[in-house]
Design a protein around this motif. Structure first.
Motif, mmCIF file in Angstrom:
data_model
loop_
_atom_site.group_PDB
_atom_site.id
_atom_site.type_symbol
_atom_site.label_atom_id
_atom_site.label_comp_id
_atom_site.label_asym_id
_atom_site.label_seq_id
_atom_site.Cartn_x
_atom_site.Cartn_y
_atom_site.Cartn_z
ATOM 1 N N HIS A 57 -0.772 14.401 -1.582
ATOM 2 C CA HIS A 57 -0.703 13.605 -0.362
ATOM 3 C C HIS A 57 0.044 14.384 0.709
ATOM 4 C CE1 HIS A 57 0.899 9.735 1.763
ATOM 5 N NE2 HIS A 57 -0.164 10.225 2.373
ATOM 6 N N VAL A 58 -0.618 14.610 1.842
ATOM 7 C CA VAL A 58 -0.031 15.341 2.957
ATOM 8 C C VAL A 58 -0.106 14.473 4.208
ATOM 9 C CG1 VAL A 58 -0.134 17.411 4.390
ATOM 10 C CG2 VAL A 58 -0.737 17.549 1.964
ATOM 11 N N VAL A 59 1.032 14.232 4.860
ATOM 12 C CA VAL A 59 1.069 13.462 6.101
ATOM 13 C C VAL A 59 1.144 14.436 7.269
ATOM 14 C CG1 VAL A 59 2.331 11.759 7.457
ATOM 15 C CG2 VAL A 59 2.204 11.528 4.964
ATOM 16 N N VAL A 60 0.189 14.297 8.204
ATOM 17 C CA VAL A 60 0.096 15.202 9.357
ATOM 18 C C VAL A 60 0.665 14.495 10.581
ATOM 19 C CG1 VAL A 60 -1.445 16.539 10.817
ATOM 20 C CG2 VAL A 60 -1.952 16.266 8.380
ATOM 21 N N ASP A 61 1.633 15.113 11.216
ATOM 22 C CA ASP A 61 2.185 14.583 12.454
ATOM 23 C C ASP A 61 1.492 15.242 13.647
ATOM 24 O OD1 ASP A 61 4.059 12.978 11.130
ATOM 25 O OD2 ASP A 61 5.386 14.700 10.860
ATOM 26 N N GLY A 62 1.646 14.669 14.818
ATOM 27 C CA GLY A 62 1.075 15.268 16.024
ATOM 28 C C GLY A 62 -0.384 14.921 16.182
ATOM 29 N N ALA B 178 -3.689 3.331 -3.453
ATOM 30 C CA ALA B 178 -2.337 3.559 -3.954
ATOM 31 C C ALA B 178 -1.422 4.235 -2.942
ATOM 32 C CB ALA B 178 -2.397 4.400 -5.225
ATOM 33 N N LEU B 179 -1.923 4.585 -1.779
ATOM 34 C CA LEU B 179 -1.073 5.288 -0.810
ATOM 35 C C LEU B 179 0.174 4.482 -0.460
ATOM 36 C CD1 LEU B 179 -3.495 6.978 1.740
ATOM 37 C CD2 LEU B 179 -2.156 8.030 -0.066
ATOM 38 N N SER B 180 0.009 3.187 -0.359
ATOM 39 C CA SER B 180 1.173 2.363 -0.009
ATOM 40 C C SER B 180 2.016 2.018 -1.220
ATOM 41 C CB SER B 180 0.714 1.063 0.676
ATOM 42 O OG SER B 180 -0.144 0.344 -0.200
ATOM 43 N N ALA B 181 1.452 2.245 -2.413
ATOM 44 C CA ALA B 181 2.210 1.944 -3.634
ATOM 45 C C ALA B 181 1.766 2.907 -4.730
ATOM 46 C CB ALA B 181 1.986 0.505 -4.081
ATOM 47 N N PRO B 182 2.223 4.168 -4.686
ATOM 48 C CA PRO B 182 1.752 5.181 -5.635
ATOM 49 C C PRO B 182 1.930 4.801 -7.084
ATOM 50 C CG PRO B 182 3.010 6.186 -3.853
ATOM 51 C CD PRO B 182 3.169 4.714 -3.698
ATOM 52 N N ASP B 183 2.874 3.936 -7.404
ATOM 53 C CA ASP B 183 3.078 3.588 -8.806
ATOM 54 C C ASP B 183 1.957 2.721 -9.363
ATOM 55 O OD1 ASP B 183 3.840 1.483 -7.130
ATOM 56 O OD2 ASP B 183 5.257 0.680 -8.598
ATOM 57 N N LEU C 292 -11.333 8.521 8.118
ATOM 58 C CA LEU C 292 -11.604 7.155 7.677
ATOM 59 C C LEU C 292 -10.328 6.340 7.808
ATOM 60 C CD1 LEU C 292 -13.447 5.042 6.248
ATOM 61 C CD2 LEU C 292 -12.571 5.940 4.073
ATOM 62 N N ALA C 293 -10.418 5.213 8.512
ATOM 63 C CA ALA C 293 -9.256 4.342 8.657
ATOM 64 C C ALA C 293 -8.916 3.698 7.318
ATOM 65 C CB ALA C 293 -9.528 3.265 9.702
ATOM 66 N N LEU C 294 -7.642 3.689 6.985
ATOM 67 C CA LEU C 294 -7.219 3.121 5.702
ATOM 68 C C LEU C 294 -7.453 1.615 5.630
ATOM 69 C CD1 LEU C 294 -3.956 5.166 5.103
ATOM 70 C CD2 LEU C 294 -6.100 5.314 3.821
ATOM 71 N N ASP C 295 -7.591 0.969 6.788
ATOM 72 C CA ASP C 295 -7.883 -0.464 6.760
ATOM 73 C C ASP C 295 -9.392 -0.739 6.775
ATOM 74 O OD1 ASP C 295 -8.544 0.192 9.346
ATOM 75 O OD2 ASP C 295 -7.084 -1.145 10.289
ATOM 76 N N ALA C 296 -10.197 0.316 6.609
ATOM 77 C CA ALA C 296 -11.657 0.154 6.580
ATOM 78 C C ALA C 296 -12.244 0.611 5.250
ATOM 79 C CB ALA C 296 -12.301 0.935 7.727
ATOM 80 N N ARG D 279 5.731 17.063 5.103
ATOM 81 C CA ARG D 279 5.866 15.943 4.178
ATOM 82 C C ARG D 279 4.658 15.896 3.250
ATOM 83 N NH1 ARG D 279 6.289 10.675 7.275
ATOM 84 N NH2 ARG D 279 4.977 11.750 8.791
ATOM 85 N N ARG D 280 4.896 16.094 2.016
ATOM 86 C CA ARG D 280 3.809 16.018 1.053
ATOM 87 C C ARG D 280 4.370 15.562 -0.278
ATOM 88 N NH1 ARG D 280 1.954 22.012 -0.966
ATOM 89 N NH2 ARG D 280 3.884 22.574 -2.044
ATOM 90 N N ALA D 281 3.491 14.962 -1.087
ATOM 91 C CA ALA D 281 3.919 14.461 -2.387
ATOM 92 C C ALA D 281 2.720 14.446 -3.330
ATOM 93 C CB ALA D 281 4.495 13.050 -2.256
ATOM 94 N N ALA D 282 2.979 14.786 -4.574
ATOM 95 C CA ALA D 282 1.934 14.719 -5.590
ATOM 96 C C ALA D 282 1.847 13.283 -6.098
ATOM 97 C CB ALA D 282 2.253 15.673 -6.728
ATOM 98 N N LEU D 283 0.665 12.684 -5.974
ATOM 99 C CA LEU D 283 0.449 11.345 -6.516
ATOM 100 C C LEU D 283 0.092 11.450 -7.994
ATOM 101 C CD1 LEU D 283 -1.653 9.787 -3.614
ATOM 102 C CD2 LEU D 283 0.820 9.701 -3.948
ATOM 103 N N ALA D 284 0.183 10.349 -8.682
ATOM 104 C CA ALA D 284 -0.116 10.341 -10.114
ATOM 105 C C ALA D 284 -1.583 10.708 -10.365
ATOM 106 C CB ALA D 284 0.185 8.971 -10.704
ATOM 107 N N THR D 285 -1.810 11.452 -11.416
ATOM 108 C CA THR D 285 -3.164 11.869 -11.786
ATOM 109 C C THR D 285 -4.006 10.650 -12.160
ATOM 110 O OG1 THR D 285 -2.378 14.001 -12.577
ATOM 111 C CG2 THR D 285 -4.505 13.250 -13.414
ATOM 112 N N VAL D 286 -5.258 10.682 -11.720
ATOM 113 C CA VAL D 286 -6.216 9.615 -12.033
ATOM 114 C C VAL D 286 -7.257 10.170 -12.979
ATOM 115 C CG1 VAL D 286 -8.046 8.164 -11.083
ATOM 116 C CG2 VAL D 286 -5.881 8.385 -9.865
#
Length: 355
Positions: free
Chosen positions: A307-312, A345-350, A325-329, A285-292
């Motif tokens: 953006h790459v999501v690692v399982d396991g 933007a991980l939770s809202a890429p737009d 780094l925890a995303l809530d920190a 699972r991977r996705a290109a986020l918008a360029t910054v």
């Protein structure tokens, strides 16, 4: 009046009634607080600095506490303020004050200027405000006031023009009340003789200002000669696992020195091969986020996040500069502004707007 002869007296009278007197670093002669404010105010607006100044002092109330802190913690409190070399130099200077000055801030401008990150003008401001030394300053606000009031031609950053401005600033110094006079210069440039929309009708120097009399307020001081701004591009990996993201501590010096950033993908490498080689990831699972786009002083940088999501099981990097780094920190971490934008933007890429 003769502007040259009455310059200081005119500014002091104006400042008594119209200057700024309630900024949090003004009601003190503590050199640590004055120094901190002067460094934070470089290239940064007052309203931006005020909350950073308060948070920094709450955590580091004195030089000894700052000197004993970890650099990463100092950078974390500076995160978002930009120009991170200021924070690194501030930290190193605090350590040198403890190591070589027995924890006492130097009192003469010439000695203060020996500390990392403190130039001639900042050193003079500290010495004048805290120790009443009779020395001139020449920050951006003062350069603008002097160039307009006295019709000084040329780009103020040019060495010859700067020497002329220093000589003029020295010659204009009053015999007493130097700290108030320097604050008056700063305040006039910051609130009246501003760069974009100067309010000449409120200026105490308007009657004798060369720029106003000759219709050159908008032309003085002369701007930096224009150069093409280079455009750069980089790709970064946003590797996410179980609410954490893999970060890389930047080298101590250079861009974003000492901050946490996202691992960069080499230009010549394919993303799949690089992720497999460095982290043993087979990208599913991977996705290109918008360029910054981020604008530095001397170049623009386009950052392309993958953006790459690692399982396991989480990755074992085996590299000391890598950490999860925890995303809530994120709020407590020392992150460059564009990296924070990407992670937010991980939770809202737009929410990331393309350039």
């Amino acid at each position: 009046m003769s502007l040259h002869a009455d310059f200081a007296e005119c500014l002091l009278a104006w400042h008594a009634d119209h200057g700024r007197h309630d900024l949090p670093w003004q009601a003190t002669r503590d050199p640590y607080r004055v120094w901190l404010s002067e460094i934070m105010l470089q290239q940064t607006r007052v309203e931006t600095v005020i909350p950073y100044f308060a948070r920094f002092l709450e955590r580091f109330p004195d030089i000894a506490t700052l000197a004993a802190a970890a650099r990463a913690e100092v950078l974390a409190l500076w995160s978002g303020l930009g120009y991170y070399a200021r924070a690194r130099n501030l930290h190193r200077a605090a350590q040198l004050i403890v190591e070589t000055h027995d924890g006492r801030f130097p009192q003469r401008a010439i000695d203060i200027a020996e500390l990392p990150g403190i130039g001639r003008s900042t050193a003079a401001a500290i010495a004048a405000f805290c120790f009443a030394e009779r020395v001139p300053i020449l920050d951006g606000n003062v350069k603008r006031v002097l160039c307009r009031a006295f019709g000084v031609e040329g780009f103020p950053g040019d060495a010859a023009v700067e020497r002329r401005l220093w000589a003029l600033a020295e010659d204009l110094l009053p015999e007493t009340h130097v700290g108030d006079y320097i604050q008056a210069q700063m305040d006039l440039g910051a609130t009246v003789c501003t760069r974009g929309r100067p309010d000449c009708s409120r200026c105490p120097l308007a009657g004798d200002c060369v720029a106003l009399a000759t219709g050159r307020v908008a032309q003085l001081p002369q701007p930096r000669p224009k150069k093409a701004i280079p455009q750069r591009h980089t790709r970064v990996a946003v590797i996410e696992h179980a609410g954490h993201v893999l970060m890389q501590r930047r080298p101590p010096s250079g861009i974003w020195g000492g901050l946490l950033a996202l691992p960069e993908l080499p230009d010549e490498a394919g993303a799949d091969d690089w992720l497999q080689q460095h982290f043993g990831i087979t990208a599913g699972r991977r996705a290109a986020l918008a360029t910054v786009r981020h604008v530095f002083t001397h170049f623009r940088l386009d950052i392309e996040p993958l953006h790459v999501v690692v399982d396991g099981a989480p990755l074992k990097t085996g590299e000391p500069e890598m950490e999860w780094l925890a995303l809530d920190a994120l709020d407590a971490a020392g992150l460059p502004a564009p990296v924070r934008r990407i992670l937010d933007a991980l939770s809202a890429p737009d929410r990331i707007n393309p350039p």
